[in-house]
Motif scaffolding. Structure first.
Motif, mmCIF file in Angstrom:
data_model
loop_
_atom_site.group_PDB
_atom_site.id
_atom_site.type_symbol
_atom_site.label_atom_id
_atom_site.label_comp_id
_atom_site.label_asym_id
_atom_site.label_seq_id
_atom_site.Cartn_x
_atom_site.Cartn_y
_atom_site.Cartn_z
ATOM 1 N N THR A 450 0.851 -1.182 0.000
ATOM 2 C CA THR A 450 0.000 0.000 0.000
ATOM 3 C C THR A 450 0.891 1.237 0.000
ATOM 4 N N ALA A 451 0.363 2.330 -0.539
ATOM 5 C CA ALA A 451 1.090 3.597 -0.557
ATOM 6 C C ALA A 451 0.112 4.730 -0.342
ATOM 7 N N LEU A 452 0.581 5.796 0.282
ATOM 8 C CA LEU A 452 -0.198 7.015 0.495
ATOM 9 C C LEU A 452 0.451 8.142 -0.288
ATOM 10 N N ALA A 453 -0.328 8.838 -1.086
ATOM 11 C CA ALA A 453 0.174 9.992 -1.837
ATOM 12 C C ALA A 453 -0.655 11.205 -1.451
ATOM 13 N N ILE A 470 17.891 -0.536 2.036
ATOM 14 C CA ILE A 470 18.997 -1.203 2.735
ATOM 15 C C ILE A 470 20.337 -0.907 2.068
ATOM 16 N N GLY A 471 20.391 0.243 1.406
ATOM 17 C CA GLY A 471 21.602 0.625 0.693
ATOM 18 C C GLY A 471 21.466 0.519 -0.805
ATOM 19 N N THR A 472 20.295 0.111 -1.279
ATOM 20 C CA THR A 472 20.078 -0.124 -2.701
ATOM 21 C C THR A 472 19.771 1.142 -3.480
ATOM 22 N N GLY A 473 19.440 2.227 -2.780
ATOM 23 C CA GLY A 473 18.981 3.422 -3.465
ATOM 24 C C GLY A 473 17.494 3.418 -3.715
ATOM 25 N N ALA A 474 16.755 2.606 -2.959
ATOM 26 C CA ALA A 474 15.312 2.493 -3.163
ATOM 27 C C ALA A 474 14.601 3.821 -2.952
ATOM 28 N N ARG A 475 15.012 4.578 -1.948
ATOM 29 C CA ARG A 475 14.369 5.864 -1.666
ATOM 30 C C ARG A 475 14.448 6.777 -2.896
ATOM 31 N N THR A 476 15.580 6.763 -3.586
ATOM 32 C CA THR A 476 15.768 7.595 -4.772
ATOM 33 C C THR A 476 14.948 7.066 -5.935
ATOM 34 N N ALA A 477 14.975 5.749 -6.146
ATOM 35 C CA ALA A 477 14.201 5.157 -7.240
ATOM 36 C C ALA A 477 12.714 5.442 -7.067
ATOM 37 N N LEU A 478 12.226 5.343 -5.840
ATOM 38 C CA LEU A 478 10.804 5.582 -5.601
ATOM 39 C C LEU A 478 10.446 7.051 -5.803
ATOM 40 N N THR A 479 11.379 7.946 -5.548
ATOM 41 C CA THR A 479 11.137 9.361 -5.814
ATOM 42 C C THR A 479 10.949 9.598 -7.310
ATOM 43 N N LEU A 480 11.768 8.953 -8.127
ATOM 44 C CA LEU A 480 11.630 9.089 -9.584
ATOM 45 C C LEU A 480 10.301 8.510 -10.061
ATOM 46 N N ILE A 481 9.940 7.359 -9.518
ATOM 47 C CA ILE A 481 8.685 6.718 -9.913
ATOM 48 C C ILE A 481 7.495 7.588 -9.521
ATOM 49 N N ALA A 482 7.545 8.158 -8.315
ATOM 50 C CA ALA A 482 6.460 9.025 -7.863
ATOM 51 C C ALA A 482 6.354 10.273 -8.733
ATOM 52 N N ALA A 483 7.487 10.856 -9.083
ATOM 53 C CA ALA A 483 7.463 12.057 -9.918
ATOM 54 C C ALA A 483 6.814 11.778 -11.271
ATOM 55 N N TRP A 519 4.830 -0.334 -7.893
ATOM 56 C CA TRP A 519 3.469 -0.633 -8.345
ATOM 57 C C TRP A 519 2.471 0.166 -7.504
ATOM 58 N N ALA A 520 2.662 0.147 -6.171
ATOM 59 C CA ALA A 520 1.737 0.852 -5.283
ATOM 60 C C ALA A 520 1.839 2.361 -5.453
ATOM 61 N N ILE A 521 3.047 2.881 -5.574
ATOM 62 C CA ILE A 521 3.225 4.326 -5.730
ATOM 63 C C ILE A 521 2.676 4.798 -7.065
ATOM 64 N N ASN A 522 2.891 4.015 -8.101
ATOM 65 C CA ASN A 522 2.358 4.379 -9.415
ATOM 66 C C ASN A 522 0.835 4.479 -9.372
#
Length: 712
Positions: A450-453, A470-483, A519-522
């Motif tokens: 689930t995601a909240l926008a 966990i060091g993968t850069g997920a926070r950054t990837a999710l920012t791009l996906i959200a944008a 998927w959830a953020i999209n």
């Protein structure tokens, strides 16, 4: 343009472009706080006490002298610790009793948690813990792992224990070429930079855990069931994590911290030492794998058997599913695989980067290299001839399978066409040179999330999801996906992660994290964009939408979904010293749409470097007399460091998954798969000696030469 099934939007934005980490400045300046660093008022410190025997029973705990030491507030053990629920079904199955601490007087392995000393300072807690005397009734123990142990058995769990198709004996008998060999891999440990740490406190009747973990939802649900709480009464926060690789789930230190916080009614922090982590946070089991291949005169497989044996503890079953690799990679008329396990008096193994695939690919891809020699075929050509059009076991079609494309592109860039196939003929001064290749795959799945926008009144957007970076850069990837989902610039989006209060979400593991969260953020971003298009204005509290991908994930079960890759390595071997040096590596991958090339390449290269460690360095060795490890620290347990790592290059070919809203597959694990085999195959090419047992230490290289053996 958006499809009705997945809500996939035609890529027109920032996904696919390189971006530095959004939290990078905080990390390099020390502003990012990790679980063991966050300050709390009235904080007490707990220190775990581990068993000094490998099997037996606790007969007494001498608490009185320790309780009299300066600053000591409590000593928890099986005789006085809070009782917890031990029979429940968590996200990963029933709990490992190692985490349900202090519930029994039984000791099933060396380093079992037997007590927690709580004091005002960490130094006081450690001194008191090291002074605590625990008495045992000692029993004989058994830690001797071997592939031929008669008690090895199959367990149905993460994947089927056994798969069988066709008449193996008949197809082997009819084969023009046969390989029958045993390959072994040693016990390996995660060795991430940040140790396991957790702080527990009660806040208004609600349990809060500040933790370093790979899934706040996972840990929240486990703690709720263990302590008989409503999930809403448990909050788990894990904002910054210094590596996990599969080990950071529910462990003894979190439960011990909760017990101590409950007993003392004040915040309690428990941080593990590196040595404790070698006993309490899991590891990759050693494996013994037998591979039998039979091929016709043209090199096409008629028979394939892969039998893998791993170890587990006597209190909890975990299977390293190494024999799962051929179920995806190659087919044959007779196709038999089996994963077996031996219970021993050892700690419980756990998931470790590419569980099953990393050791399994070493065995299978080494055997394929041996078969290439027997058939006289180029190792890449042999693999191409055995490329399946459907899942060898499942029979399902592949969503995409661009493995051959990876081999072709890798061969072109590596200069494979100029390779002399004869072993032991290339030299550079004293060094023998060789090159090797191997294939790679890793499952690409997704879990419900689930995601909240939220659209904020100032024109910015906040996205909340219980993801873990966990060091993968997920926070950054999710920012791009959200944008992209919101169709706004990156600087107008803030992504918050690592908090179970944001709602259920997939953990970071199995190369499924970013795909599941994306998927959830999209979905949430698209719905919010549609709400804003109505033009009703944004109230002071903002406009928030919530997505849930549970129902949408059903389409994934209809196909085999995997990331694939081709690994290439060049090594230099000094025959006088036995030293093996990797000179260069190239990995070409088909891993879906790449969200952030900068961090994706980092992940793939990191996996390949781990492959160097696996091939040449990593080996945890157990002392059968004590049941413990020799050198249970980062001085005794060797990993590849700067001097060991040459030019390592990772790249990818086009490979969008058409059924995913962003086209993602996953890059976290596939980088290590096949890397050790490529290096071992290169050592064979350099020296003429086949090494079937990892790591390829200098003494093994010299021993094989002295014996004049073609195989070691």
């Amino acid at each position: 343009m958006t499809t009705a099934t997945t809500g996939r939007t035609t890529p027109i934005g920032v996904v696919g472009t390189a971006h530095t980490r959004v939290e990078g400045r905080e990390k390099v300046t020390g502003a990012a706080r990790y679980a063991g660093e966050i300050p709390f008022a009235d904080l007490a410190h707990g220190w775990l006490v581990l068993s000094t025997v490998a099997r037996g029973r606790i007969t007494a705990v001498d608490t009185e002298p320790v309780l009299a030491m300066p600053g000591v507030r409590a000593v928890l053990h099986h005789g006085n610790a809070p009782r917890v629920e031990t029979q429940y079904m968590g996200m990963m199955g029933p709990p490992d009793p190692t985490s349900t601490v202090f519930q029994t007087d039984r000791v099933p392995h060396l380093g079992w948690p037997v007590a927690l000393v709580v004091a005002e300072t960490s130094e006081q807690a450690r001194e008191a813990a090291e002074s605590l005397v625990v008495h045992y009734e000692v029993e004989p123990h058994d830690t001797g792992f071997a592939g031929d142990r008669p008690e090895a058995h199959t367990v149905d769990g993460i994947m089927p224990g056994v798969t069988e198709k066709g008449d193996l004996a008949a197809e082997l008998a009819a084969s023009a070429h046969v390989v029958d060999a045993e390959y072994t891999t040693p016990e390996e440990h995660h060795s991430m930079m940040e140790p396991h740490a957790a702080t527990a406190r009660w806040d208004g009747g609600r349990l809060e855990l500040i933790d370093s973990n790979q899934g706040t939802t996972w840990v929240q649900n486990e703690l709720a069931q263990m302590f008989s709480l409503d999930p809403g009464a448990v909050r788990v926060r894990s904002e910054h994590i210094g590596g996990g690789f599969g080990s950071k789930g529910l462990r003894a230190h979190q439960v011990a911290a909760v017990m101590a916080a409950t007993t003392l009614q004040r915040p309690v922090r428990v941080v593990m030492t590196r040595r404790q982590m070698f006993s309490l946070t899991g590891y990759r089991s050693p494996t013994s794998q037998r591979v039998r291949l039979g091929a016709d005169a043209d090199g096409r497989l008629r028979a394939l058997e892969h039998r893998s044996v791993s170890q587990t503890s006597t209190v909890h079953t975990f299977v390293e599913p190494s024999a799962g690799v051929p179920r995806i990679m190659y087919d044959a008329a007779a196709h038999h695989t089996a994963n077996l396990v031996v219970p021993l008096d050892v700690p419980t193994p756990t998931f470790m980067r590419a569980p099953g695939e990393a050791p399994g690919s070493f065995a299978l891809e080494s055997a394929l290299d041996e078969l290439a020699e027997k058939t006289g075929l180029d190792p890449i050509e042999l693999r191409v001839r055995n490329e399946p059009d459907r899942g060898p076991v499942s029979g399902l079609p592949f969503s995409t399978r661009n493995l051959v494309g990876c081999f072709r592109e890798g061969a072109r860039r590596f200069g494979w066409a100029d390779r002399d196939p004869r072993p032991g003929v290339r030299r550079d001064g004293r060094w023998l040179l060789g090159t090797g290749v191997a294939g790679a795959s890793f499952h690409s799945g997704a879990g419900p999330s689930t995601a909240l926008a939220t659209a904020e009144p100032d024109g910015t957007f906040t996205v909340r999801i219980a993801a873990a970076d966990i060091g993968t850069g997920a926070r950054t990837a999710l920012t791009l996906i959200a944008a992209d989902a919101l169709e706004v610039p990156v600087d107008r989006v803030r992504v918050r992660i690592g908090d179970s209060d944001f709602g259920p979400a997939m953990l970071a593991g199995g190369s499924m994290g970013t795909r599941s969260w994306a998927w959830a953020i999209n979905a949430a971003g698209r719905e919010l964009r549609e709400r804003l298009a109505l033009g009703t204005g944004i109230p002071p509290e903002g406009i928030t939408v919530r997505s849930d991908t549970t129902a949408a994930l059903g389409t994934l079960a209809q196909k085999e979904r995997h990331s694939f890759g081709a690994q290439f390595a060049e090594v230099a071997v000094d025959p006088a010293t036995g030293e093996v040096r990797v000179r260069r590596m190239l990995g070409i991958f088909a891993a879906g749409r790449i969200v952030n090339p900068l961090t994706a390449r980092n992940q793939l290269v990191g996996g390949m470097i781990w492959g160097i460690s696996m091939a040449l360095h990593e080996e945890a060795v157990r002392d059968r007399a004590t049941g413990g490890l020799y050198g249970a620290d980062l001085a005794g347990y060797h990993v590849a460091t700067h001097a060991d790592v040459p030019h390592v290059e990772a790249d990818w070919i086009e490979d969008d998954d058409p059924d995913d809203p962003v086209g993602i597959k996953g890059v976290g694990e596939v980088g290590i798969v096949g890397a050790a085999a490529a290096i071992a195959n290169a050592v064979r090419h350099a020296t003429g000696v086949r090494h079937r047992h990892l790591p390829i230490r200098p003494d093994r290289v010299l021993g094989a030469q002295d014996a004049g053996a073609p195989d070691a």
